[in-house]
Design a protein around this motif. Structure first.
Motif, mmCIF file in Angstrom:
data_model
loop_
_atom_site.group_PDB
_atom_site.id
_atom_site.type_symbol
_atom_site.label_atom_id
_atom_site.label_comp_id
_atom_site.label_asym_id
_atom_site.label_seq_id
_atom_site.Cartn_x
_atom_site.Cartn_y
_atom_site.Cartn_z
ATOM 1 N N VAL A 132 0.793 -1.154 -0.150
ATOM 2 C CA VAL A 132 -0.262 -0.513 -0.242
ATOM 3 C C VAL A 132 0.593 1.459 -0.012
ATOM 4 C CG1 VAL A 132 -1.704 -1.322 1.729
ATOM 5 C CG2 VAL A 132 0.331 0.144 2.864
ATOM 6 N N THR A 133 1.919 1.071 0.475
ATOM 7 C CA THR A 133 2.862 1.992 0.545
ATOM 8 C C THR A 133 3.243 2.515 -0.754
ATOM 9 O OG1 THR A 133 3.525 1.622 2.364
ATOM 10 C CG2 THR A 133 5.221 3.176 1.448
ATOM 11 N N VAL A 134 3.539 2.104 -1.203
ATOM 12 C CA VAL A 134 4.049 2.026 -3.280
ATOM 13 C C VAL A 134 2.713 2.710 -3.905
ATOM 14 C CG1 VAL A 134 4.766 0.613 -5.239
ATOM 15 C CG2 VAL A 134 6.014 0.013 -3.148
ATOM 16 N N SER A 135 1.245 1.710 -3.321
ATOM 17 C CA SER A 135 0.715 2.261 -4.076
ATOM 18 C C SER A 135 -0.112 3.832 -3.534
ATOM 19 C CB SER A 135 -1.084 1.420 -4.489
ATOM 20 O OG SER A 135 -0.271 -0.084 -4.821
ATOM 21 N N TYR A 136 0.431 3.774 -2.411
ATOM 22 C CA TYR A 136 -0.289 5.148 -2.127
ATOM 23 C C TYR A 136 1.054 6.571 -3.041
ATOM 24 C CZ TYR A 136 -3.669 5.889 1.746
ATOM 25 O OH TYR A 136 -4.903 5.096 2.623
ATOM 26 N N ASP A 137 2.342 6.314 -3.191
ATOM 27 C CA ASP A 137 3.135 7.428 -3.988
ATOM 28 C C ASP A 137 2.879 7.083 -5.438
ATOM 29 O OD1 ASP A 137 4.326 7.459 -1.556
ATOM 30 O OD2 ASP A 137 6.162 5.719 -2.044
ATOM 31 N N LYS A 138 1.853 6.021 -5.803
ATOM 32 C CA LYS A 138 1.664 6.801 -7.531
ATOM 33 C C LYS A 138 0.432 6.849 -7.182
ATOM 34 C CE LYS A 138 4.691 2.322 -8.718
ATOM 35 N NZ LYS A 138 3.969 1.167 -9.604
ATOM 36 N N PHE A 139 -0.555 6.922 -6.185
ATOM 37 C CA PHE A 139 -1.673 7.961 -6.564
ATOM 38 C C PHE A 139 -2.148 6.486 -6.373
ATOM 39 C CE2 PHE A 139 1.027 11.578 -6.959
ATOM 40 C CZ PHE A 139 0.329 12.085 -5.570
ATOM 41 N N PHE A 140 -2.485 5.275 -6.296
ATOM 42 C CA PHE A 140 -3.143 4.141 -6.958
ATOM 43 C C PHE A 140 -4.130 3.944 -5.172
ATOM 44 C CE2 PHE A 140 -0.243 2.262 -10.285
ATOM 45 C CZ PHE A 140 -0.474 3.676 -10.503
ATOM 46 N N ASP A 162 -6.109 0.284 -5.632
ATOM 47 C CA ASP A 162 -5.326 -0.536 -4.911
ATOM 48 C C ASP A 162 -5.337 -0.778 -3.726
ATOM 49 O OD1 ASP A 162 -5.564 -0.913 -7.708
ATOM 50 O OD2 ASP A 162 -2.946 0.013 -7.866
ATOM 51 N N VAL A 163 -4.957 0.642 -2.981
ATOM 52 C CA VAL A 163 -4.478 0.491 -1.432
ATOM 53 C C VAL A 163 -6.017 -0.424 -1.203
ATOM 54 C CG1 VAL A 163 -4.144 2.006 0.441
ATOM 55 C CG2 VAL A 163 -2.710 1.823 -1.431
ATOM 56 N N GLY A 164 -7.209 0.849 -1.085
ATOM 57 C CA GLY A 164 -8.526 0.373 -0.336
ATOM 58 C C GLY A 164 -9.047 -1.228 -0.324
ATOM 59 N N ARG A 165 -8.816 -1.816 -2.049
ATOM 60 C CA ARG A 165 -8.957 -3.057 -2.129
ATOM 61 C C ARG A 165 -7.675 -4.364 -1.065
ATOM 62 N NH1 ARG A 165 -10.221 -1.360 -6.911
ATOM 63 N NH2 ARG A 165 -8.616 -0.926 -7.489
ATOM 64 N N GLU A 166 -6.428 -3.820 -1.549
ATOM 65 C CA GLU A 166 -5.677 -4.771 -0.679
ATOM 66 C C GLU A 166 -6.048 -5.223 0.655
ATOM 67 O OE1 GLU A 166 -2.245 -2.892 -2.558
ATOM 68 O OE2 GLU A 166 -2.228 -4.191 -3.524
ATOM 69 N N THR A 167 -6.378 -3.777 1.510
ATOM 70 C CA THR A 167 -6.345 -3.190 2.245
ATOM 71 C C THR A 167 -7.436 -3.881 3.434
ATOM 72 O OG1 THR A 167 -5.305 -1.558 2.520
ATOM 73 C CG2 THR A 167 -6.604 -1.662 4.327
ATOM 74 N N TYR A 168 -8.799 -3.950 2.133
ATOM 75 C CA TYR A 168 -9.951 -4.744 2.602
ATOM 76 C C TYR A 168 -9.636 -6.399 2.996
ATOM 77 C CZ TYR A 168 -15.364 -5.759 1.425
ATOM 78 O OH TYR A 168 -16.474 -6.567 1.621
ATOM 79 N N ASP A 169 -8.855 -6.658 1.098
ATOM 80 C CA ASP A 169 -8.777 -8.077 1.466
ATOM 81 C C ASP A 169 -8.745 -8.725 2.900
ATOM 82 O OD1 ASP A 169 -10.330 -8.597 -0.628
ATOM 83 O OD2 ASP A 169 -8.522 -8.136 -2.371
ATOM 84 N N PHE A 170 -7.092 -7.713 3.002
ATOM 85 C CA PHE A 170 -6.325 -8.535 4.461
ATOM 86 C C PHE A 170 -6.903 -8.224 5.668
ATOM 87 C CE2 PHE A 170 -3.949 -7.022 7.645
ATOM 88 C CZ PHE A 170 -3.342 -7.828 7.794
#
Length: 375
Positions: free
Chosen positions: A108-116, A119-127
Motif C-alpha cells: 500500500v505504501t507503493v500504491s499510495y506513492d503512485k496515487f493508486f 489498489d490501497v483500498g482493495r488490498e486493505t479490505y482483503d487483508f
C-alpha cells in the motif's frame, strides 16, 4: 447520473443512510480515469465493512488487560514486531498475520506513492476481512479463552493491538471518522491518528510461516466443507487424525488448539501421525495439500443407520426407474419405431441411472461394513 433523468444521488442522503466513511471508501475504490457505478450494493457492502472494523475494535478492546495491570502492559509493549528476531519466535498464527501485515504495508505504501488509491483500498479490505477478521481473530480465541497461560494470551493481545492499529493507520485517509474514534479508544494513545507516524516500510516477514499457515487454512477449509457436505450440526465436535510428514506435523500439532477451534474438532480426539489410522476404511479421507491429509471417522459425521435406511429407499426408487427404461429398450416396437433421438435419450438416461445404482450400492456396502465394525 443525470438531472434530467432524476437519478442523481444526493451525498447528504447517502451519508445519512450509509455513513460518511462508507461513501468515501466506495468512491476511493474506483479506478482512476474510469467511471464508477455508485450502486447501493457497493455502499451497503462498504457500510458492512465499516461495521466489521468497529466490531473488530470492540473485540480487541474487550480482550485487552485493564489499565491498572501495569506488568501485563509492560510485557505487551516489550514486543518489537518490527524486529526480525522477535518475529521468528512467535507462534505460527501470530507470525503469519504479522508477516501478511508487513507485506500489506509494503504494497500500500507503493500504491499510495503512485496515487493508486483504489489498489490501497482493495488490498486493505482483503487483508482486514479475509486474513485478520475471518482467520486471525478467530484463531486468537484459542489462546485468549483456552487458559493455556498468561504468556500465550499476552502475545496474542500484543499482536491484536499491533495489527489493528496499523490497519487504522492505513485506512485513515479513506475512513477518517471511524478510524480516529477507534484509535482514541485504544489504550495509551498520546496523539491523534491523523498525526501518527506511517508504518515503517520494509518490515520483516517470514514467508515460511505464511506457507505453513496457508496449509493449515487449506486443512480447515477441507474439514469445514466435509462437515457441510455431510450436514454435521455446527455445535458438534468431531474426531480427526491428521497425517503428514514430520515437518508439517510439528507445526500442525503446535497449532492443535487453533485447528480444533477453527474446524470445530474435538480437541481431546485430534491425533497426529505420519501414517493413515487403523480405521481409515471407515473414515472420510481429505487431502488438504501436499503432505497434509485428514481422516474424519464416518460415525462422527453421519448417523450411519439412518443413512443406510435413506440410501436403501433411494436405491429401490432408482432400480424401479431403471427397470422402466430397460423395459422400453427391450421392446422391439419402441426401438424400431420411435425417433432415433428419443431412443438415444432413453439409453443415456438408463446408463446414468445404472451408474448411480452402482455408486449407491458401493456406498451402502461401505456403510453396512461400518455399522458392523462399530458394533
Amino acid at each position: 447520473m443525470s438531472k434530467t433523468l432524476g437519478n442523481v444521488i444526493d451525498p447528504l442522503d447517502t451519508i445519512k443512510e450509509f455513513g460518511t466513511d462508507a461513501l468515501r471508501f466506495t468512491l476511493a475504490l474506483g479506478t482512476a480515469g474510469q467511471d464508477l457505478n455508485l450502486s447501493t450494493e457497493r455502499l451497503t457492502s462498504n457500510k458492512a465493512f465499516t461495521n466489521k472494523l468497529w466490531n473488530a475494535g470492540k473485540f480487541i478492546l474487550q480482550n485487552l488487560p485493564s489499565q491498572d495491570e501495569t506488568s501485563v502492559w509492560e510485557n505487551i509493549h516489550s514486543f518489537q514486531f518490527d524486529k526480525e528476531e522477535s518475529l521468528c519466535v512467535l507462534p505460527l498464527s501470530e507470525c503469519w498475520v504479522i508477516s501478511k501485515l508487513h507485506l500489506l504495508v509494503d504494497a500500500v505504501t507503493v500504491s499510495y506513492d503512485k496515487f493508486f488509491f483504489g489498489d490501497v483500498g482493495r488490498e486493505t479490505y482483503d487483508f482486514f476481512w479475509s486474513d485478520f477478521a475471518d482467520w486471525y481473530i478467530e484463531a486468537s480465541k484459542a489462546r485468549l479463552y483456552n487458559n493455556s497461560g498468561d504468556s500465550a494470551a499476552c502475545v496474542t493481545q500484543a499482536v491484536l493491538l499491533y495489527v489493528f492499529q496499523n490497519i487504522l493507520k492505513i485506512l485513515h485517509p479513506f475512513m477518517p471518522f471511524v478510524t480516529e474514534e477507534l484509535w482514541q479508544a485504544l489504550p495509551n494513545r498520546k496523539e491523534a491518528l491523523m498525526v501518527s507516524s506511517w508504518p515503517q516500510v520494509s518490515l520483516p516477514r517470514d514467508s515460511n510461516s505464511i506457507k505453513k499457515f496457508e496449509n493449515l487454512q487449506a486443512l480447515t477449509r477441507s474439514i469445514r466443507n466435509a462437515r457441510a457436505e455431510y450436514s454435521v450440526e455446527p455445535a458438534k465436535r468431531i474426531s480427526a487424525s491428521i497425517v503428514a510428514n514430520e515437518e508439517v506435523l510439528q507445526y500442525t500439532s503446535q497449532e492443535k488448539v487453533v485447528l480444533a477451534l477453527l474446524s470445530r474438532l474435538d480437541l481431546q480426539n485430534v491425533h497426529f501421525t505420519n501414517s493413515p489410522p487403523g480405521n481409515a476404511e471407515q473414515s472420510v479421507h481429505l487431502v488438504a495439500g501436499e503432505g497434509l491429509e485428514a481422516y474424519l471417522p464416518l460415525a462422527d459425521m453421519v448417523d450411519v443407520t439412518a443413512e443406510v435406511d435413506r440410501l436403501t429407499k433411494r436405491l429401490s426408487k432408482m432400480q424401479a426407474e431403471y427397470e422402466g427404461y430397460a423395459t422400453r429398450l427391450s421392446s422391439p416396437k419402441f426401438v424400431e419405431k420411435a425417433p432415433e433421438d428419443i431412443v438415444s435419450s432413453v439409453r443415456e438416461k438408463a446408463a446414468e441411472v445404472e451408474e448411480k445404482i452402482n455408486l449407491t450400492k458401493n456406498r451402502l456396502s461401505f456403510l453396512k461394513s461400518t455399522v458392523l465394525v462399530s458394533e
